[in-house]
Design a protein around this motif. Structure first.
Motif, PDB file in Angstrom:
ATOM      1  N   PRO A   6     -98.914 103.714  29.737  1.00 23.16           N
ATOM      2  CA  PRO A   6     -99.664 103.818  28.597  1.00 23.16           C
ATOM      3  C   PRO A   6    -100.485 102.701  28.193  1.00 23.16           C
ATOM      4  O   PRO A   6    -101.767 102.849  27.594  1.00 23.16           O
ATOM      5  CB  PRO A   6     -98.783 104.066  27.312  1.00 23.16           C
ATOM      6  CG  PRO A   6     -97.349 103.919  27.856  1.00 23.16           C
ATOM      7  CD  PRO A   6     -97.381 103.808  29.236  1.00 23.16           C
ATOM      8  N   ILE A   7    -100.129 101.495  28.736  1.00 21.61           N
ATOM      9  CA  ILE A   7    -100.969 100.251  28.685  1.00 21.61           C
ATOM     10  C   ILE A   7    -102.281 100.563  29.483  1.00 21.61           C
ATOM     11  O   ILE A   7    -103.459  99.789  29.073  1.00 21.61           O
ATOM     12  CB  ILE A   7    -100.247  98.853  28.777  1.00 21.61           C
ATOM     13  CG1 ILE A   7    -101.233  97.730  28.459  1.00 21.61           C
ATOM     14  CG2 ILE A   7     -99.996  98.839  30.227  1.00 21.61           C
ATOM     15  CD1 ILE A   7    -101.215  97.452  27.312  1.00 21.61           C
TER      16      ILE A   7
ATOM     17  N   ARG B 242    -110.281 111.650  37.311  1.00 22.01           N
ATOM     18  CA  ARG B 242    -109.448 111.686  35.873  1.00 22.01           C
ATOM     19  C   ARG B 242    -109.038 113.107  35.401  1.00 22.01           C
ATOM     20  O   ARG B 242    -108.239 112.960  34.496  1.00 22.01           O
ATOM     21  CB  ARG B 242    -110.663 111.145  34.861  1.00 22.01           C
ATOM     22  CG  ARG B 242    -110.907 109.708  35.157  1.00 22.01           C
ATOM     23  CD  ARG B 242    -111.880 109.316  33.862  1.00 22.01           C
ATOM     24  NE  ARG B 242    -112.800 108.189  34.291  1.00 22.01           N
ATOM     25  CZ  ARG B 242    -113.990 108.337  34.670  1.00 22.01           C
ATOM     26  NH1 ARG B 242    -114.459 109.383  34.370  1.00 22.01           N
ATOM     27  NH2 ARG B 242    -114.655 107.372  35.049  1.00 22.01           N
ATOM     28  N   THR B 243    -109.372 114.155  36.163  1.00 20.51           N
ATOM     29  CA  THR B 243    -108.863 115.259  35.821  1.00 20.51           C
ATOM     30  C   THR B 243    -107.683 115.824  36.531  1.00 20.51           C
ATOM     31  O   THR B 243    -107.181 117.004  36.549  1.00 20.51           O
ATOM     32  CB  THR B 243    -110.125 116.375  35.905  1.00 20.51           C
ATOM     33  OG1 THR B 243    -110.497 116.465  37.021  1.00 20.51           O
ATOM     34  CG2 THR B 243    -110.979 116.054  34.689  1.00 20.51           C
ATOM     35  N   SER B 244    -107.153 114.996  37.461  1.00 17.78           N
ATOM     36  CA  SER B 244    -106.045 115.333  38.551  1.00 17.78           C
ATOM     37  C   SER B 244    -104.913 114.936  37.865  1.00 17.78           C
ATOM     38  O   SER B 244    -104.611 114.346  37.106  1.00 17.78           O
ATOM     39  CB  SER B 244    -106.281 114.295  39.696  1.00 17.78           C
ATOM     40  OG  SER B 244    -105.969 113.037  39.335  1.00 17.78           O
TER      41      SER B 244
ATOM     42  N   ASP C 247    -110.595 100.695  26.447  1.00 15.62           N
ATOM     43  CA  ASP C 247    -111.111  99.319  26.303  1.00 15.62           C
ATOM     44  C   ASP C 247    -112.467  99.093  27.059  1.00 15.62           C
ATOM     45  O   ASP C 247    -113.301  98.516  26.507  1.00 15.62           O
ATOM     46  CB  ASP C 247    -110.241  98.196  26.126  1.00 15.62           C
ATOM     47  CG  ASP C 247    -109.155  98.177  25.108  1.00 15.62           C
ATOM     48  OD1 ASP C 247    -109.441  98.918  24.101  1.00 15.62           O
ATOM     49  OD2 ASP C 247    -108.175  97.628  25.257  1.00 15.62           O
ATOM     50  N   CYS C 248    -112.330  99.510  28.389  1.00 19.73           N
ATOM     51  CA  CYS C 248    -113.406  99.109  28.998  1.00 19.73           C
ATOM     52  C   CYS C 248    -114.599 100.241  29.259  1.00 19.73           C
ATOM     53  O   CYS C 248    -115.645  99.994  30.004  1.00 19.73           O
ATOM     54  CB  CYS C 248    -113.125  99.182  30.691  1.00 19.73           C
ATOM     55  SG  CYS C 248    -112.124  97.430  30.782  1.00 19.73           S
ATOM     56  N   LYS C 249    -114.344 101.416  28.660  1.00 26.81           N
ATOM     57  CA  LYS C 249    -115.254 102.432  28.804  1.00 26.81           C
ATOM     58  C   LYS C 249    -116.597 101.978  28.208  1.00 26.81           C
ATOM     59  O   LYS C 249    -116.895 101.216  27.137  1.00 26.81           O
ATOM     60  CB  LYS C 249    -114.830 103.678  27.865  1.00 26.81           C
ATOM     61  CG  LYS C 249    -115.666 104.811  27.950  1.00 26.81           C
ATOM     62  CD  LYS C 249    -114.974 105.910  27.453  1.00 26.81           C
ATOM     63  CE  LYS C 249    -115.991 107.136  27.719  1.00 26.81           C
ATOM     64  NZ  LYS C 249    -115.579 108.111  28.730  1.00 26.81           N
ATOM     65  N   GLY C 250    -117.584 102.381  28.727  1.00 27.83           N
ATOM     66  CA  GLY C 250    -118.992 101.754  28.346  1.00 27.83           C
ATOM     67  C   GLY C 250    -119.469 100.345  28.964  1.00 27.83           C
ATOM     68  O   GLY C 250    -120.549 100.008  28.607  1.00 27.83           O
ATOM     69  N   GLU C 251    -118.692  99.730  29.268  1.00 28.84           N
ATOM     70  CA  GLU C 251    -118.965  98.367  29.906  1.00 28.84           C
ATOM     71  C   GLU C 251    -119.592  98.506  31.099  1.00 28.84           C
ATOM     72  O   GLU C 251    -119.360  99.115  31.846  1.00 28.84           O
ATOM     73  CB  GLU C 251    -117.706  97.729  30.031  1.00 28.84           C
ATOM     74  CG  GLU C 251    -116.916  97.190  28.614  1.00 28.84           C
ATOM     75  CD  GLU C 251    -117.773  96.364  27.676  1.00 28.84           C
ATOM     76  OE1 GLU C 251    -118.057  95.209  28.285  1.00 28.84           O
ATOM     77  OE2 GLU C 251    -117.639  96.362  26.728  1.00 28.84           O
TER      78      GLU C 251
ATOM     79  N   SER D 176    -106.139 100.072  28.200  1.00 25.59           N
ATOM     80  CA  SER D 176    -107.212  98.997  29.079  1.00 25.59           C
ATOM     81  C   SER D 176    -108.326  99.760  29.657  1.00 25.59           C
ATOM     82  O   SER D 176    -109.537  99.418  29.391  1.00 25.59           O
ATOM     83  CB  SER D 176    -106.628  98.588  30.360  1.00 25.59           C
ATOM     84  OG  SER D 176    -105.325  97.938  29.654  1.00 25.59           O
ATOM     85  N   ILE D 177    -108.252 101.226  30.107  1.00 28.44           N
ATOM     86  CA  ILE D 177    -109.318 102.138  30.373  1.00 28.44           C
ATOM     87  C   ILE D 177    -110.225 102.335  29.462  1.00 28.44           C
ATOM     88  O   ILE D 177    -111.231 102.082  29.519  1.00 28.44           O
ATOM     89  CB  ILE D 177    -108.733 103.193  31.296  1.00 28.44           C
ATOM     90  CG1 ILE D 177    -108.061 102.720  32.600  1.00 28.44           C
ATOM     91  CG2 ILE D 177    -109.946 104.170  31.573  1.00 28.44           C
ATOM     92  CD1 ILE D 177    -107.489 103.987  32.966  1.00 28.44           C
TER      93      ILE D 177
END
Length: 44
Positions: free
Chosen positions: A28-29, A15-17, A36-40, A33-34
């Motif tokens: 951007p979509i 994620r930092t690359s 929206d899924c965080k913490g799932e 989406s990422i």
């Protein structure tokens, strides 16, 4: 098979690359989406 901690560390590096940043700016979509899924709990 690697541990969950191993994969979490790999994900953080990814994620930092620069490649990830470029991909997010091109799609951007994908970023939405990422977020929206965080913490799932996607894996049972």
């Amino acid at each position: 098979m690697e541990t969950e901690d191993h994969y979490r560390k790999k994900a953080n590096v990814y994620r930092t690359s620069p490649e990830y940043g470029k991909m997010i700016s091109l799609y951007p979509i994908l970023e939405t989406s990422i977020k929206d899924c965080k913490g799932e709990n996607l894996v049972a």
